[in-house]
Design a protein around this motif. Structure first.
Motif, PDB file in Angstrom:
ATOM      1  N   PHE A  75       0.793  -1.222   0.000  1.00  0.00           N
ATOM      2  CA  PHE A  75       0.000   0.000   0.000  1.00  0.00           C
ATOM      3  C   PHE A  75       0.827   1.274   0.000  1.00  0.00           C
ATOM      4  O   PHE A  75       0.342   2.330   0.390  1.00  0.00           O
ATOM      5  N   GLY A  76       2.080   1.209  -0.444  1.00  0.00           N
ATOM      6  CA  GLY A  76       2.857   2.429  -0.474  1.00  0.00           C
ATOM      7  C   GLY A  76       4.307   2.206  -0.843  1.00  0.00           C
ATOM      8  O   GLY A  76       4.715   1.109  -1.226  1.00  0.00           O
ATOM      9  N   LEU A  77       5.098   3.287  -0.735  1.00  0.00           N
ATOM     10  CA  LEU A  77       6.516   3.269  -1.098  1.00  0.00           C
ATOM     11  C   LEU A  77       7.384   3.439   0.140  1.00  0.00           C
ATOM     12  O   LEU A  77       6.948   3.997   1.151  1.00  0.00           O
ATOM     13  N   ILE A  78       8.625   2.990   0.030  1.00  0.00           N
ATOM     14  CA  ILE A  78       9.575   3.100   1.131  1.00  0.00           C
ATOM     15  C   ILE A  78      10.757   3.942   0.677  1.00  0.00           C
ATOM     16  O   ILE A  78      11.329   3.713  -0.395  1.00  0.00           O
ATOM     17  N   TYR A  79      11.116   4.931   1.485  1.00  0.00           N
ATOM     18  CA  TYR A  79      12.200   5.858   1.180  1.00  0.00           C
ATOM     19  C   TYR A  79      13.333   5.697   2.198  1.00  0.00           C
ATOM     20  O   TYR A  79      13.087   5.434   3.376  1.00  0.00           O
ATOM     21  N   LYS A  80      14.548   5.887   1.725  1.00  0.00           N
ATOM     22  CA  LYS A  80      15.700   5.959   2.611  1.00  0.00           C
ATOM     23  C   LYS A  80      16.064   7.422   2.785  1.00  0.00           C
ATOM     24  O   LYS A  80      16.145   8.173   1.810  1.00  0.00           O
ATOM     25  N   ALA A  81      16.268   7.840   4.029  1.00  0.00           N
ATOM     26  CA  ALA A  81      16.566   9.256   4.280  1.00  0.00           C
ATOM     27  C   ALA A  81      17.450   9.399   5.512  1.00  0.00           C
ATOM     28  O   ALA A  81      17.429   8.544   6.409  1.00  0.00           O
ATOM     29  N   GLN A  82      18.200  10.480   5.528  1.00  0.00           N
ATOM     30  CA  GLN A  82      19.027  10.804   6.688  1.00  0.00           C
ATOM     31  C   GLN A  82      18.438  12.023   7.374  1.00  0.00           C
ATOM     32  O   GLN A  82      18.289  13.083   6.763  1.00  0.00           O
ATOM     33  N   LEU A  83      18.113  11.878   8.660  1.00  0.00           N
ATOM     34  CA  LEU A  83      17.541  12.978   9.417  1.00  0.00           C
ATOM     35  C   LEU A  83      18.627  13.993   9.780  1.00  0.00           C
ATOM     36  O   LEU A  83      19.821  13.729   9.619  1.00  0.00           O
ATOM     37  N   SER A  84      18.210  15.129  10.280  1.00  0.00           N
ATOM     38  CA  SER A  84      19.148  16.216  10.563  1.00  0.00           C
ATOM     39  C   SER A  84      20.183  15.844  11.619  1.00  0.00           C
ATOM     40  O   SER A  84      21.267  16.423  11.651  1.00  0.00           O
ATOM     41  N   ASN A  85      19.866  14.868  12.488  1.00  0.00           N
ATOM     42  CA  ASN A  85      20.830  14.455  13.509  1.00  0.00           C
ATOM     43  C   ASN A  85      21.767  13.362  13.017  1.00  0.00           C
ATOM     44  O   ASN A  85      22.546  12.800  13.790  1.00  0.00           O
ATOM     45  N   GLY A  86      21.684  13.030  11.717  1.00  0.00           N
ATOM     46  CA  GLY A  86      22.580  12.050  11.136  1.00  0.00           C
ATOM     47  C   GLY A  86      22.069  10.626  11.120  1.00  0.00           C
ATOM     48  O   GLY A  86      22.715   9.740  10.541  1.00  0.00           O
ATOM     49  N   VAL A  87      20.922  10.366  11.741  1.00  0.00           N
ATOM     50  CA  VAL A  87      20.362   9.010  11.792  1.00  0.00           C
ATOM     51  C   VAL A  87      19.715   8.671  10.450  1.00  0.00           C
ATOM     52  O   VAL A  87      18.910   9.449   9.924  1.00  0.00           O
ATOM     53  N   THR A  88      20.073   7.523   9.884  1.00  0.00           N
ATOM     54  CA  THR A  88      19.466   7.059   8.637  1.00  0.00           C
ATOM     55  C   THR A  88      18.244   6.214   8.964  1.00  0.00           C
ATOM     56  O   THR A  88      18.311   5.315   9.815  1.00  0.00           O
ATOM     57  N   VAL A  89      17.152   6.491   8.287  1.00  0.00           N
ATOM     58  CA  VAL A  89      15.889   5.805   8.572  1.00  0.00           C
ATOM     59  C   VAL A  89      15.236   5.337   7.273  1.00  0.00           C
ATOM     60  O   VAL A  89      15.607   5.757   6.175  1.00  0.00           O
ATOM     61  N   ALA A  90      14.271   4.441   7.415  1.00  0.00           N
ATOM     62  CA  ALA A  90      13.415   4.032   6.306  1.00  0.00           C
ATOM     63  C   ALA A  90      12.031   4.603   6.576  1.00  0.00           C
ATOM     64  O   ALA A  90      11.503   4.472   7.682  1.00  0.00           O
TER      65      ALA A  90
END
Length: 261
Positions: A75-90
């Motif tokens: 039901f959707g898409l998954i993105y990889k991103a790095q938050l401003s504190n440096g933590v990489t999340v999905a």
């Protein structure tokens, strides 16, 4: 023999870990109170070190650019991103037009928000507006087991395929995760165990993911058990025989069958 080995692994249940309450960025009340106050244009973090908002998530993904897409679900898409504190999340962004996507949002957020186990993917928070439903997870470096099992050496000659020792480690990890779910005071049936829902970290430890279909076995007022009908992935062939015979309720045995298949 292999299936019997899997059943034995699942049978060795560890004592369930104490379920912890998620932490909101705006409240320190109980889990029940937190979920009862969730409305549109709301966000929260289950990790007190993270600050989550739609503005921050849009900035981290350049307004959900296709360049950041690493996968997709029912039901959707998954993105990889790095938050401003440096933590990489999905970040799972659910399709706003999918009604079942909304059901998945609630089931997955509530279930994972209250579960903590090394072989179950960790949810870090959520963000919801009138048009967006986002779930934020820890980023698992090596992708899904499905990708590795279907890896073609001619496509990626520099990548080593999974050794038998690694495969056994992965199976044991999935079995441990299921044992935890099934051994809770109110057991949870995942209902969609398959290789694409098993994520592998940098050490090839398994993490069960995609709890959108998870249901508690007994009658409950929780969001996670609001739908009792057994479902699963459309077209997925590894369903237990009793489902083909007309059974429509989730069972723990079905999870074990899917693992063995």
């Amino acid at each position: 023999m292999f299936f019997a080995f899997l059943v034995i692994l699942c049978g060795k249940r560890k004592k369930p870990q104490k379920v912890q309450n998620p932490v909101s960025t705006t409240t320190t009340t109980t889990t029940t109170e937190l979920f009862s106050t969730i409305t549109a244009n709301n966000s929260a973090s289950f990790d007190p070190t993270l600050q989550i908002s739609m503005t921050k998530l849009r900035r981290a993904t350049k307004n959900f650019s296709s360049d950041f897409i690493i996968g997709g679900g029912r039901f959707g898409l998954i993105y990889k991103a790095q938050l401003s504190n440096g933590v990489t999340v999905a970040i799972k962004r659910l399709d706003p037009d999918a009604f079942k996507g909304s059901q998945e949002f609630w089931a997955e957020m509530v279930t994972l928000g209250m579960l903590h186990h090394p072989n179950i993917v960790k949810i870090l928070g959520y963000c919801m507006t009138d048009s967006n439903k986002l779930l934020i997870y820890e980023f698992i470096q090596n992708g899904s087991l499905d990708q590795w099992l279907h890896l073609q050496e001619e496509e990626k000659p520099d990548v080593t395929t999974l050794s038998w020792g690694t495969r056994i480690q992965i199976v044991r990890g999935v079995a441990n995760g299921l044992s935890f779910l099934h051994g809770l005071d109110k057991p949870i049936a995942h209902q969609d165990i398959k290789s694409s829902n098993v994520l592998l970290d940098s050490n090839f430890q398994a993490h069960i993911s995609d709890f959108g279909l998870a249901r508690r076995i007994d009658a409950s007022t929780s969001y996670a058990s609001s739908q009792s009908q057994s479902t699963g992935t459309m077209g997925y062939s590894y369903k237990p025989p009793e489902y083909k015979d007309g059974l429509t309720v989730p069972t723990l045995e079905a999870d074990v069958y899917s693992l063995g298949s």
